[in-house]
Design a protein around this motif. Structure first.
Motif, mmCIF file in Angstrom:
data_model
loop_
_atom_site.group_PDB
_atom_site.id
_atom_site.type_symbol
_atom_site.label_atom_id
_atom_site.label_comp_id
_atom_site.label_asym_id
_atom_site.label_seq_id
_atom_site.Cartn_x
_atom_site.Cartn_y
_atom_site.Cartn_z
ATOM 1 N N GLN A 170 0.497 -1.194 -0.248
ATOM 2 C CA GLN A 170 0.234 -0.651 0.379
ATOM 3 C C GLN A 170 0.772 1.105 -0.336
ATOM 4 O O GLN A 170 1.481 1.550 1.054
ATOM 5 C CB GLN A 170 -1.123 0.337 0.930
ATOM 6 C CG GLN A 170 -2.000 1.226 1.298
ATOM 7 C CD GLN A 170 -3.219 1.865 -0.123
ATOM 8 O OE1 GLN A 170 -3.146 0.193 -0.162
ATOM 9 N NE2 GLN A 170 -2.591 2.593 -0.771
ATOM 10 N N GLN A 171 0.729 2.362 -1.235
ATOM 11 C CA GLN A 171 1.402 3.661 -1.658
ATOM 12 C C GLN A 171 1.089 4.018 -0.087
ATOM 13 O O GLN A 171 -0.410 4.231 -0.173
ATOM 14 C CB GLN A 171 1.313 4.003 -2.412
ATOM 15 C CG GLN A 171 2.009 5.375 -2.343
ATOM 16 C CD GLN A 171 2.072 5.787 -4.175
ATOM 17 O OE1 GLN A 171 1.655 4.889 -5.530
ATOM 18 N NE2 GLN A 171 1.653 6.892 -4.006
ATOM 19 N N ASN A 172 1.441 4.553 1.054
ATOM 20 C CA ASN A 172 1.077 6.396 1.702
ATOM 21 C C ASN A 172 2.425 6.418 1.979
ATOM 22 O O ASN A 172 3.124 6.244 1.509
ATOM 23 C CB ASN A 172 0.529 4.834 2.682
ATOM 24 C CG ASN A 172 -0.700 5.595 3.613
ATOM 25 O OD1 ASN A 172 -0.776 6.260 3.842
ATOM 26 N ND2 ASN A 172 -1.373 4.375 4.528
ATOM 27 N N HIS A 173 1.483 8.046 3.241
ATOM 28 C CA HIS A 173 2.372 8.807 3.909
ATOM 29 C C HIS A 173 3.465 8.528 4.288
ATOM 30 O O HIS A 173 3.386 7.254 5.698
ATOM 31 C CB HIS A 173 1.265 9.874 4.457
ATOM 32 C CG HIS A 173 1.842 11.068 4.289
ATOM 33 N ND1 HIS A 173 2.994 11.324 5.832
ATOM 34 C CD2 HIS A 173 1.477 12.265 4.205
ATOM 35 C CE1 HIS A 173 3.731 12.895 5.366
ATOM 36 N NE2 HIS A 173 2.904 13.244 4.587
ATOM 37 N N ALA A 174 4.700 8.725 3.878
ATOM 38 C CA ALA A 174 5.576 7.943 5.130
ATOM 39 C C ALA A 174 5.890 9.202 6.663
ATOM 40 O O ALA A 174 7.098 8.870 7.360
ATOM 41 C CB ALA A 174 7.056 8.625 4.718
ATOM 42 N N HIS B 198 8.325 1.868 -6.574
ATOM 43 C CA HIS B 198 6.805 2.704 -7.051
ATOM 44 C C HIS B 198 6.268 3.411 -5.935
ATOM 45 O O HIS B 198 6.277 2.869 -4.512
ATOM 46 C CB HIS B 198 5.556 2.274 -7.822
ATOM 47 C CG HIS B 198 5.197 3.378 -8.569
ATOM 48 N ND1 HIS B 198 5.396 4.189 -9.669
ATOM 49 C CD2 HIS B 198 3.760 3.473 -8.116
ATOM 50 C CE1 HIS B 198 4.247 4.351 -10.042
ATOM 51 N NE2 HIS B 198 3.287 4.438 -8.997
ATOM 52 N N PRO B 199 6.454 4.829 -6.264
ATOM 53 C CA PRO B 199 6.676 6.202 -7.187
ATOM 54 C C PRO B 199 8.342 6.268 -6.800
ATOM 55 O O PRO B 199 8.151 7.234 -7.451
ATOM 56 C CB PRO B 199 5.785 6.807 -6.687
ATOM 57 C CG PRO B 199 5.408 7.371 -5.665
ATOM 58 C CD PRO B 199 5.415 5.761 -5.167
ATOM 59 N N ASN B 200 8.556 5.833 -6.011
ATOM 60 C CA ASN B 200 10.667 6.422 -5.838
ATOM 61 C C ASN B 200 10.696 7.598 -5.343
ATOM 62 O O ASN B 200 11.848 8.428 -6.462
ATOM 63 C CB ASN B 200 11.022 5.599 -7.280
ATOM 64 C CG ASN B 200 12.422 5.606 -6.755
ATOM 65 O OD1 ASN B 200 13.168 4.894 -6.166
ATOM 66 N ND2 ASN B 200 13.365 5.699 -8.245
ATOM 67 N N ALA B 201 9.653 8.057 -3.846
ATOM 68 C CA ALA B 201 9.545 8.982 -3.697
ATOM 69 C C ALA B 201 10.678 9.140 -2.196
ATOM 70 O O ALA B 201 9.766 8.698 -1.751
ATOM 71 C CB ALA B 201 8.536 10.031 -3.654
ATOM 72 N N SER B 202 11.287 10.206 -1.681
ATOM 73 C CA SER B 202 12.102 10.305 -0.256
ATOM 74 C C SER B 202 10.291 9.854 0.723
ATOM 75 O O SER B 202 10.602 9.370 1.758
ATOM 76 C CB SER B 202 12.167 11.295 0.295
ATOM 77 O OG SER B 202 13.885 11.278 -0.969
ATOM 78 N N SER B 203 9.259 10.532 0.850
ATOM 79 C CA SER B 203 7.984 10.911 1.585
ATOM 80 C C SER B 203 6.837 10.107 1.236
ATOM 81 O O SER B 203 6.068 10.272 1.527
ATOM 82 C CB SER B 203 7.666 12.524 1.794
ATOM 83 O OG SER B 203 8.771 13.526 2.008
ATOM 84 N N ILE B 204 6.950 8.906 0.808
ATOM 85 C CA ILE B 204 6.020 8.583 0.177
ATOM 86 C C ILE B 204 6.592 6.135 -0.050
ATOM 87 O O ILE B 204 7.390 5.874 -0.134
ATOM 88 C CB ILE B 204 6.002 8.353 -1.419
ATOM 89 C CG1 ILE B 204 5.651 9.527 -1.789
ATOM 90 C CG2 ILE B 204 4.244 6.853 -1.969
ATOM 91 C CD1 ILE B 204 5.061 9.455 -2.813
#
Ligand code: HGY
Ligand code: MN
Ligand code: MN
Ligand code: MN
Length: 398
Positions: free
Chosen positions: A211-215, A259-265
């Protein structure tokens, strides 16, 4: 037959210019890229100048054909995304030089090949796999690279060069010269390796979906983090494989896309390559079971779903005794007592071609055992010694 070492070395440096990375002697010349096509066009011109008839099959495998039955020599001219100047290129340029020398001396008929996508942008030795019938063109066309491009789309860039299928029946055998790509010859100080066997390989993509979510706001115990799953899988797998492997077994996760390959996700998806190699087909199968069981366990424990891409692979193969014997006799003539018989841990087009005809391989040392890197290199004297072994073996077989 009189080989011209200066002409051979000059050609190797010309080929290096196509896709030169600017870092050491490295090249960036992946299959179907602009530098790959330019290199193939240059090679085709060299083949014509050597009196050979150029043929390109639908995969983009490039042949320079002699008239009548011939020995086939060659390798590949595509590179890894970051590759060395000799991996594949050496075998193609050596083949050209031996074909020229044989023609000048009225020697045996030599044909030359540069296979396409040996380095597996789309799979495992894709060009020779299709030519040999190991992989159908239809199945190959469905393969996708790490950027999501289908092979069917990628190979259209070569469409206007294709002349048609190339019948393997005219070839009496195949010899591939290559750098060792490992540390053995460099460590022993020997100059030539005559290959006994090539290991088998399995390669498949694995996907964890969470699950993609807020880091910042998602508590650790509530996460379904795809990267954490890959990390746990890797640690568990290394531990479990210890019961299955020998000292020469290898396995690699060489590509990983989050995916999506971002520091805060918190990453919702991880796709990675799982590759393993061994000389024993039964061990490859046992390793596959351990890999699948481990991935399944990690996915279940962490509430992720698990997906697999197609299982690609090649079986271990032994080299032909007669061809290998000619290389061994010539190795002793060129480097008395300073050569060895050895297995190959790298994959080669020779594995696929062995389905069609007798095959053998000759190795020269890799400095520091480094390959699939810009630093890859070999002493000039060893490059020439390898060429002398190839030419001499062909003359013995002629
Ligand atoms: O990966 C290999 O062994 C080969 O160089 N493609
Ligand atoms: Mn290679
Ligand atoms: Mn390679
Ligand atoms: Mn925000």
């Amino acid at each position: 037959m009189q080989i011209d070492a200066a002409r051979f070395l000059a050609d190797l440096h010309v080929l290096r210019g196509f896709g030169a990375s600017g870092v050491g002697k490295g090249v960036v010349r992946p299959a179907y890229s602009a530098p790959d096509l330019a290199a193939r066009d240059w090679l085709a011109g060299q083949m014509r100048a050597a009196g050979l008839t150029v043929a390109v099959d639908p995969m983009g495998n490039l042949f320079g054909l002699a008239d009548g039955p011939s020995i086939l020599l060659g390798s590949h001219s595509d590179s890894q995304p970051e590759g060395g100047w000799l991996d594949g290129a050496l075998g193609v340029v050596a083949a050209l030089e031996v074909a020229r020398a044989a023609r000048e001396a009225g020697g045996p008929a030599i044909s030359v090949v540069s296979f396409q996508d040996e380095e597996g942008r789309f799979g495992v030795t894709t060009g020779s796999a299709v030519w040999s019938g190991h992989l159908s063109q239809e199945d190959a066309d469905e393969l996708v690279d790490h950027a999501g491009v289908r092979l069917a789309a990628a190979r259209t860039v070569m469409a206007d060069r294709v002349t048609g299928d190339v019948d393997p029946a005219g070839f009496t055998g195949f010899i591939e010269m290559h750098i060792e790509q490992g540390p053995t010859l460099d460590t022993t100080g020997e100059h030539i390796g005559v290959v006994t066997d090539i290991v088998g390989i399995r390669d498949m993509k694995i996907t964890f979906d969470g699950q993609q979510n807020h880091a910042g706001t998602t508590p650790m115990h509530l996460r379904r983090d795809a990267f954490q799953a890959v990390s746990a899988f890797n640690a568990l797998l290394n531990d479990r494989l210890r019961n299955v492997i020998t000292p020469s077994t290898v396995w690699t996760i060489g590509h990983l896309a989050l995916h999506p390959n971002a520091s805060s996700i918190v990453p919702g998806r991880a796709v990675f390559s799982m590759q393993w190699r061994d000389g024993d087909a039964d061990r490859l199968a046992r390793m596959e079971q351990v890999i699948r069981d481990t991935a399944d366990e990690v996915a279940q424990a962490r509430g992720l779903t698990l997906g697999y891409g197609p299982l690609l692979g090649l079986e271990p193969v032994a080299m032909d005794r007669r061809l290998r014997g000619a290389l061994a006799e010539q190795a002793e003539a060129v480097a008395p007592g300073r050569w060895r018989e050895m297995p190959s841990g790298a994959l080669h087009d020779a594995t696929n071609v062995s389905r069609l005809m007798p095959v053998a391989m000759v190795f020269v040392p890799s400095i520091g055992g480094i390959s699939h890197a810009f630093e890859e290199d070999t002493d000039e004297a060893d490059l020439v010694a390898g060429l002398e072994v190839l030419a001499g073996a062909v003359a013995r077989l002629g």
